[in-house]
Design a protein around this motif. Structure first.
Motif, PDB file in Angstrom:
ATOM      1  N   PRO A  44       0.831  -1.213   0.000  1.00 63.63           N
ATOM      2  CA  PRO A  44       0.000   0.000   0.000  1.00 63.63           C
ATOM      3  C   PRO A  44       0.862   1.257   0.000  1.00 63.63           C
ATOM      4  O   PRO A  44       1.909   1.311   0.651  1.00 63.63           O
ATOM      5  CB  PRO A  44      -0.815  -0.125   1.292  1.00 63.63           C
ATOM      6  CG  PRO A  44       0.006  -1.011   2.174  1.00 63.63           C
ATOM      7  CD  PRO A  44       0.704  -1.968   1.269  1.00 63.63           C
ATOM      8  N   ALA A  45       0.402   2.262  -0.720  1.00 58.55           N
ATOM      9  CA  ALA A  45       1.122   3.539  -0.778  1.00 58.55           C
ATOM     10  C   ALA A  45       0.913   4.330   0.510  1.00 58.55           C
ATOM     11  O   ALA A  45      -0.088   4.149   1.219  1.00 58.55           O
ATOM     12  CB  ALA A  45       0.638   4.348  -1.979  1.00 58.55           C
ATOM     13  N   LEU A  46       1.861   5.199   0.825  1.00 58.26           N
ATOM     14  CA  LEU A  46       1.702   6.073   1.985  1.00 58.26           C
ATOM     15  C   LEU A  46       0.663   7.147   1.647  1.00 58.26           C
ATOM     16  O   LEU A  46       0.776   7.814   0.618  1.00 58.26           O
ATOM     17  CB  LEU A  46       3.032   6.745   2.349  1.00 58.26           C
ATOM     18  CG  LEU A  46       3.976   5.930   3.240  1.00 58.26           C
ATOM     19  CD1 LEU A  46       4.653   4.837   2.433  1.00 58.26           C
ATOM     20  CD2 LEU A  46       5.041   6.830   3.861  1.00 58.26           C
ATOM     21  N   THR A  47      -0.306   7.297   2.505  1.00 53.47           N
ATOM     22  CA  THR A  47      -1.374   8.275   2.255  1.00 53.47           C
ATOM     23  C   THR A  47      -1.285   9.468   3.193  1.00 53.47           C
ATOM     24  O   THR A  47      -2.069  10.408   3.075  1.00 53.47           O
ATOM     25  CB  THR A  47      -2.751   7.608   2.422  1.00 53.47           C
ATOM     26  OG1 THR A  47      -2.859   7.056   3.732  1.00 53.47           O
ATOM     27  CG2 THR A  47      -2.943   6.492   1.389  1.00 53.47           C
ATOM     28  N   LYS A  48      -0.350   9.441   4.119  1.00 52.53           N
ATOM     29  CA  LYS A  48      -0.208  10.517   5.098  1.00 52.53           C
ATOM     30  C   LYS A  48       1.127  11.238   4.893  1.00 52.53           C
ATOM     31  O   LYS A  48       2.108  10.635   4.462  1.00 52.53           O
ATOM     32  CB  LYS A  48      -0.252   9.956   6.524  1.00 52.53           C
ATOM     33  CG  LYS A  48      -1.457   9.080   6.831  1.00 52.53           C
ATOM     34  CD  LYS A  48      -2.698   9.899   7.078  1.00 52.53           C
ATOM     35  CE  LYS A  48      -3.846   9.004   7.540  1.00 52.53           C
ATOM     36  NZ  LYS A  48      -5.057   9.771   7.878  1.00 52.53           N
ATOM     37  N   LYS A  49       1.142  12.513   5.201  1.00 51.14           N
ATOM     38  CA  LYS A  49       2.391  13.278   5.166  1.00 51.14           C
ATOM     39  C   LYS A  49       3.047  13.178   6.536  1.00 51.14           C
ATOM     40  O   LYS A  49       2.442  13.494   7.562  1.00 51.14           O
ATOM     41  CB  LYS A  49       2.113  14.739   4.818  1.00 51.14           C
ATOM     42  CG  LYS A  49       3.380  15.566   4.692  1.00 51.14           C
ATOM     43  CD  LYS A  49       3.076  16.992   4.275  1.00 51.14           C
ATOM     44  CE  LYS A  49       4.373  17.800   4.148  1.00 51.14           C
ATOM     45  NZ  LYS A  49       4.098  19.211   3.756  1.00 51.14           N
ATOM     46  N   LYS A 105       7.335   3.139   0.761  1.00 49.07           N
ATOM     47  CA  LYS A 105       6.212   2.267   1.114  1.00 49.07           C
ATOM     48  C   LYS A 105       6.687   0.888   1.581  1.00 49.07           C
ATOM     49  O   LYS A 105       5.979   0.208   2.321  1.00 49.07           O
ATOM     50  CB  LYS A 105       5.209   2.153  -0.026  1.00 49.07           C
ATOM     51  CG  LYS A 105       5.708   1.565  -1.323  1.00 49.07           C
ATOM     52  CD  LYS A 105       4.541   1.582  -2.314  1.00 49.07           C
ATOM     53  CE  LYS A 105       4.936   1.071  -3.688  1.00 49.07           C
ATOM     54  NZ  LYS A 105       3.783   1.089  -4.615  1.00 49.07           N
ATOM     55  N   SER A 108       7.387   1.534   5.203  1.00 48.52           N
ATOM     56  CA  SER A 108       6.107   1.636   5.900  1.00 48.52           C
ATOM     57  C   SER A 108       5.537   0.253   6.206  1.00 48.52           C
ATOM     58  O   SER A 108       5.145  -0.043   7.335  1.00 48.52           O
ATOM     59  CB  SER A 108       5.117   2.440   5.048  1.00 48.52           C
ATOM     60  OG  SER A 108       3.827   2.411   5.604  1.00 48.52           O
ATOM     61  N   ASP A 145      -1.337   4.723  10.716  1.00 42.70           N
ATOM     62  CA  ASP A 145      -0.812   5.105   9.403  1.00 42.70           C
ATOM     63  C   ASP A 145      -0.056   6.423   9.483  1.00 42.70           C
ATOM     64  O   ASP A 145       0.978   6.598   8.837  1.00 42.70           O
ATOM     65  CB  ASP A 145      -1.959   5.225   8.391  1.00 42.70           C
ATOM     66  CG  ASP A 145      -2.549   3.867   8.037  1.00 42.70           C
ATOM     67  OD1 ASP A 145      -1.816   2.867   8.111  1.00 42.70           O
ATOM     68  OD2 ASP A 145      -3.739   3.807   7.686  1.00 42.70           O
ATOM     69  N   GLN A 146      -0.569   7.360  10.282  1.00 43.52           N
ATOM     70  CA  GLN A 146       0.122   8.627  10.471  1.00 43.52           C
ATOM     71  C   GLN A 146       1.427   8.421  11.232  1.00 43.52           C
ATOM     72  O   GLN A 146       2.464   9.016  10.901  1.00 43.52           O
ATOM     73  CB  GLN A 146      -0.766   9.612  11.228  1.00 43.52           C
ATOM     74  CG  GLN A 146      -0.139  10.990  11.433  1.00 43.52           C
ATOM     75  CD  GLN A 146       0.166  11.695  10.136  1.00 43.52           C
ATOM     76  OE1 GLN A 146      -0.737  11.965   9.349  1.00 43.52           O
ATOM     77  NE2 GLN A 146       1.444  12.003   9.889  1.00 43.52           N
ATOM     78  N   ALA A 149       3.973   6.943   8.913  1.00 45.57           N
ATOM     79  CA  ALA A 149       4.425   7.974   7.973  1.00 45.57           C
ATOM     80  C   ALA A 149       5.422   8.911   8.654  1.00 45.57           C
ATOM     81  O   ALA A 149       6.402   9.351   8.039  1.00 45.57           O
ATOM     82  CB  ALA A 149       3.230   8.756   7.435  1.00 45.57           C
TER      83      ALA A 149
END
Length: 312
Positions: A44-49, A105, A108, A145-146, A149
């Motif tokens: 899965p791609a990182l969705t959070k900065k 990723k 992650s 997830d945050q 990240a």
């Protein structure tokens, strides 16, 4: 006439072997594997900065520093390589340049689910009670997830720039804790120093053997010395094997290391240099020879014109 018949038989079986048997055998023994471009599309791609400052706190308090060194941040390894291998099977890597060598990723997913990211779930199955030695990060009470990240952002912030990663750095970080490179004097414990006293050399060898025993138990066998792999394999094979060992050897204990495409190229460059230590010197000599030949040809042409001018 007899000789012609013998020649025809030899030619027939030679062509049969060359055009039918050899390609078939090669396709079965060395199947072609297409590169996935080091994109790791199964992750899965990182969705959070990420926030690097918060990531530093999480790395320290989340347990990473209990196993890994972070020399760039002044955090030494909690134990030496031999003891670490006895505890985990292999010495955990220093994380100083992880942010430059590994895909974001991949890092992650590695933090959240090591066996999945490394593609060794067939070996470490939590359902059967066999856990990967790297403990998954379950979060610190917030948005996991945050938090992950943030940790990745911190690792990227302390790492050198990707273009500053040398071939030796890429190899040693991604491969050098399992593989030796005898031609470069590299062992799983690092470059073997030149000792003044033989007893010190023997003491290093004993530590190395102890480390290798732990590595054998962890991997099933001692990973091979890679000194000549660039010559015994082709570059495409090495690249795709680094990218995903399971595509070549399903069920292998070798993990996917998750390096970037640029880091993989540098690993292969390191292997190329170790397999041919005179490669750059030979290339430089070749250029100088060609320059000499051009200059010599020019002088020879001018001399020829001078000689023929006097004769006419």
């Amino acid at each position: 006439m007899r000789e012609l018949k013998i020649l025809a038989v030899v030619v027939f079986f030679t062509l049969l072997t060359y055009f039918l048997v050899e390609p078939y055998a090669h396709s079965q023994m060395h199947k072609h594997v297409d590169s996935e471009g080091f994109t790791y599309n199964d992750l899965p791609a990182l969705t959070k900065k990420g926030d690097a400052t918060r990531g530093q706190e999480l790395i320290i308090n989340g347990g990473c520093a209990g196993c890994h060194s972070i020399e760039a941040a002044g955090m030494p390894a909690p134990m030496d390589g031999v003891m670490a291998a006895q505890s985990y099977g292999v010495n955990p890597p220093d994380l100083s340049n992880a942010g430059a060598i590994y895909e974001a990723k991949f890092l992650s997913d590695l933090i959240k689910n090591p066996a999945h990211a490394l593609k060794v779930e067939h070996k470490f199955d939590a359902a059967s009670g066999k856990m990967h030695p790297m403990v998954p990060f379950y979060g610190m009470g917030g948005d996991i997830d945050q938090e992950v990240a943030d940790m990745v952002a911190y690792l990227q912030s302390i790492a050198v720039k990707p273009e500053e990663v040398t071939p030796a750095m890429a190899f040693e970080d991604a491969c050098g804790r399992c593989h030796a490179v005898g031609y470069e004097n590299w062992t799983q414990l690092g470059t073997k120093p030149r000792f003044k006293h033989e007893k010190d050399s023997l003491a290093f060898d004993i530590k190395l053997l102890e480390y290798q025993d732990s590595l054998k138990a962890y991997m099933g066998k001692l990973p091979p010395d890679l000194s000549m792999y660039y010559r015994s394999r082709n570059e495409h094979f090495l690249s795709t094997f680094i990218e995903n060992p399971q595509n070549h050897l399903a069920g292998t204990a070798m993990p996917r290391v998750g390096v970037t495409a640029d880091a993989a190229e540098k690993v292969i460059e390191y292997l190329a240099d170790s397999a041919d230590t005179k490669r750059h010197e030979r290339e430089a000599i070749g250029k100088n020879v060609m320059i000499f030949m051009v200059i010599f040809a020019i002088f020879a042409l001018l001399w020829k014109k001078q000689v023929w001018r006097d004769l006419h």
